[in-house]
Design an enzyme around this catalytic site. Structure first.
Site, short mmCIF file in Angstrom:
data_model
loop_
_atom_site.label_atom_id
_atom_site.label_comp_id
_atom_site.label_asym_id
_atom_site.label_seq_id
_atom_site.Cartn_x
_atom_site.Cartn_y
_atom_site.Cartn_z
N SER A 1 -25.25 -7.07 -30.50
CA SER A 1 -24.81 -7.49 -31.55
C SER A 1 -25.87 -8.18 -32.25
O SER A 1 -25.43 -8.70 -33.38
CB SER A 1 -23.90 -8.65 -31.08
OG SER A 1 -24.76 -9.58 -30.04
N ASN B 1 -21.46 -10.59 -37.69
CA ASN B 1 -22.32 -11.99 -37.02
C ASN B 1 -23.17 -12.68 -38.23
O ASN B 1 -23.44 -13.92 -38.23
CB ASN B 1 -23.12 -11.67 -36.03
CG ASN B 1 -22.47 -11.64 -34.62
OD1 ASN B 1 -21.33 -12.34 -34.64
ND2 ASN B 1 -22.93 -10.68 -33.67
N GLU C 1 -17.99 -2.04 -35.83
CA GLU C 1 -18.89 -1.74 -36.73
C GLU C 1 -19.74 -0.75 -36.39
O GLU C 1 -20.26 -0.73 -35.20
CB GLU C 1 -19.98 -3.08 -36.82
CG GLU C 1 -19.54 -4.40 -37.38
CD GLU C 1 -20.22 -5.38 -37.49
OE1 GLU C 1 -20.06 -5.98 -38.54
OE2 GLU C 1 -20.63 -5.93 -36.52
N HIS D 1 -20.60 -1.52 -32.53
CA HIS D 1 -20.47 -3.03 -32.15
C HIS D 1 -18.90 -3.26 -32.00
O HIS D 1 -18.49 -3.35 -33.21
CB HIS D 1 -21.14 -4.01 -33.18
CG HIS D 1 -21.29 -5.52 -32.78
ND1 HIS D 1 -21.10 -6.29 -33.69
CD2 HIS D 1 -21.17 -5.92 -31.50
CE1 HIS D 1 -21.23 -7.48 -33.05
NE2 HIS D 1 -21.12 -7.37 -31.86
N1 3HC Z 1 -7.83 -8.49 -22.76
C1 3HC Z 1 -6.88 -7.75 -23.10
N2 3HC Z 1 -5.76 -8.26 -23.87
C2 3HC Z 1 -5.82 -9.57 -24.09
C3 3HC Z 1 -6.83 -10.35 -23.80
C4 3HC Z 1 -8.05 -9.79 -22.97
N3 3HC Z 1 -9.08 -10.66 -22.65
N4 3HC Z 1 -6.48 -11.52 -24.19
C5 3HC Z 1 -5.38 -11.37 -24.74
N5 3HC Z 1 -4.94 -10.42 -24.85
C6 3HC Z 1 -3.90 -9.66 -25.49
C7 3HC Z 1 -2.42 -10.30 -25.11
O1 3HC Z 1 -2.17 -9.52 -23.83
C8 3HC Z 1 -1.70 -10.25 -26.18
O2 3HC Z 1 -1.04 -8.85 -26.42
P1 3HC Z 1 0.40 -8.57 -27.08
O3 3HC Z 1 0.41 -9.31 -28.36
O4 3HC Z 1 0.58 -7.37 -27.11
O5 3HC Z 1 1.53 -9.44 -26.17
C9 3HC Z 1 -2.89 -10.59 -27.26
O6 3HC Z 1 -3.95 -10.04 -27.03
C10 3HC Z 1 -2.52 -11.98 -27.78
O7 3HC Z 1 -2.84 -12.78 -26.87
P2 3HC Z 1 -2.21 -14.12 -26.33
O8 3HC Z 1 -0.87 -14.22 -27.13
O9 3HC Z 1 -2.44 -14.40 -24.74
O10 3HC Z 1 -3.26 -15.16 -27.20
P3 3HC Z 1 -3.42 -15.18 -28.83
O11 3HC Z 1 -2.46 -14.82 -29.60
O12 3HC Z 1 -3.92 -16.40 -28.77
O13 3HC Z 1 -4.51 -14.06 -29.02
C11 3HC Z 1 -6.77 -13.67 -28.92
C12 3HC Z 1 -5.85 -14.11 -27.96
C13 3HC Z 1 -6.72 -12.11 -29.38
C14 3HC Z 1 -8.29 -13.79 -28.30
C15 3HC Z 1 -7.16 -14.54 -30.26
O14 3HC Z 1 -6.97 -15.70 -30.09
C16 3HC Z 1 -7.98 -13.99 -31.28
O15 3HC Z 1 -7.99 -13.06 -31.87
N6 3HC Z 1 -9.14 -14.92 -31.17
C17 3HC Z 1 -10.38 -14.59 -31.84
C18 3HC Z 1 -11.12 -13.67 -31.15
C19 3HC Z 1 -12.28 -13.36 -31.96
O16 3HC Z 1 -12.60 -13.82 -32.92
N7 3HC Z 1 -13.18 -12.20 -31.32
C20 3HC Z 1 -14.41 -11.94 -31.67
C21 3HC Z 1 -15.48 -12.82 -31.11
S1 3HC Z 1 -17.15 -12.33 -32.13
C22 3HC Z 1 -17.58 -10.83 -31.01
O17 3HC Z 1 -16.97 -10.62 -30.01
C23 3HC Z 1 -19.07 -10.76 -31.57
C24 3HC Z 1 -20.11 -10.92 -30.84
O18 3HC Z 1 -21.21 -10.01 -31.30
C25 3HC Z 1 -20.45 -12.42 -30.72
#
Ligand code: 3HC
Length: 293
Positions: free
Chosen positions: A119, A190, A152, A140
């Site tokens: 990342s 990022n 990415e 990424h």
């Molecule tokens: N693995 C697989 N599926 C997952 C999961 C996981 N860990 N967590 C949630 N899900 C699925 C659920 O099963 C659900 O599926 P469905 O819609 O088919 O029923 C869907 O995701 C939505 O989950 P929830 O209803 O339980 O909860 P939310 O609606 O709050 O969604 C989330 C959870 C998808 C994590 C949402 O909150 C989100 O998009 N958050 C932001 C995440 C983000 O920004 N990620 C990027 C981080 S930065 C990064 O990774 C880069 C690094 O370099 C730092």
């Protein structure tokens, strides 16, 4: 070149997600971890994810079986010898990544394409551990990998254009939307996300709002799925601190500088959700409670 077999190095949070999407997209996938129990743990996590998709009706039991059938766990890098693409998702340490790719370079065929899920490290610097920087890209992914729709695809000044296009196409075959980015530290996401997350901590430090109010502001005012402090806990405070330091080192810009509170929380081991404590207390994971500092 037809991509048939994909190797994934690392079966932690990111590696297991990447292996899952590769197998789900129809590729024979081999995923490597350092010991049999860590391989087992990673594969169990994937099986749990697939079982949840069956419960929800997204996958049939037969499809789950086919995906699992395409996945093989291993501890031996030699099992990557006939892979067309190898994606690395190990610890964010440059020497470890360079050492790994130098080994893979002598194991894999000359046509194999290498990719790092880093990342924040420089793809160019990782790629020069091999004799194939022209067949080296960044891929990424985002956490949780099976859910987040972006990848990415990062090219260095040495990446061959045809290899790059092939990897963009590969990203789409994984069911992701690929975006093209240059090998600039932090790439696109990022570069924009990290200053935003750090600023939310500065807002807290300066008493602009409480933890809940800062999070609710961005959730309800801007439609973000998570507020920034919840997202910090989700990504990991140690991970964010590490990325911020690398970006600050590269650009020497204040917006990438870690706020003192972040450093102190990392020093105290309050690394977020995985540590049970960050900006929220996760004693009851279903009902996180904002911390009082
Ligand atoms: N693995 C697989 N599926 C997952 C999961 C996981 N860990 N967590 C949630 N899900 C699925 C659920 O099963 C659900 O599926 P469905 O819609 O088919 O029923 C869907 O995701 C939505 O989950 P929830 O209803 O339980 O909860 P939310 O609606 O709050 O969604 C989330 C959870 C998808 C994590 C949402 O909150 C989100 O998009 N958050 C932001 C995440 C983000 O920004 N990620 C990027 C981080 S930065 C990064 O990774 C880069 C690094 O370099 C730092």
């Amino acid at each position: 070149m037809a991509i048939r077999k994909v190797g994934v190095v690392g079966c932690g949070l990111m590696g297991s997600g990447i292996a899952q999407v590769c197998a789900a997209a129809g590729f024979a996938t081999v995923v490597r971890e350092v010991s049999p129990d860590v391989v087992e743990k990673g594969l169990k996590g994937i099986e749990k994810n697939l079982a949840r998709l069956v419960e929800k009706g997204t996958l049939t039991e037969a499809q789950k079986g086919e995906i699992r059938g395409r996945l093989k766990g291993t501890t031996a890098l030699e099992d990557f010898k006939d892979c067309d693409v190898v994606i690395e998702a190990i610890t964010e340490q440059l020497p470890a990544k360079r050492e790994l790719f130098a080994k893979l370079d002598s194991i894999c065929g000359p046509a194999a394409i290498f990719a790092s899920n880093t990342s924040s490290l420089t793809i160019t610097e990782i790629s020069t551990a091999t004799k194939r920087p022209e067949r080296f890209v960044g891929l990424h992914f985002f956490n949780p990998v099976p859910v987040m729709k972006l990848v990415e695809v990062v090219r260095t000044i040495a990446t061959e254009p045809a290899v790059y296009d092939e990897m963009v196409d590969f990203g789409a075959k994984l069911g992701k939307t690929p975006v093209r980015a240059h090998d600039s530290t932090g790439f696109i996401v990022n570069r924009l996300l990290v200053p935003y997350l750090l600023d939310s901590i500065r807002a807290l430090e300066e008493g602009v709002g409480s933890i809940e109010d800062i999070d609710n502001s961005m959730k309800l005012g801007c439609g973000h799925p998570m507020g920034p402090l919840t997202l910090l806990d989700f990504v990991g405070l140690d991970t964010t601190y590490y990325i911020a330091n690398i970006m600050f080192e590269e650009f020497r810009e204040k917006r990438f500088a870690s706020p003192p509170l972040l450093k102190r929380m990392v020093l105290a081991g309050w690394n977020g959700r995985k540590a049970g404590r960050g900006f929220y207390d996760y004693s009851d994971p279903a009902k996180p409670k904002a911390m009082k500092f």
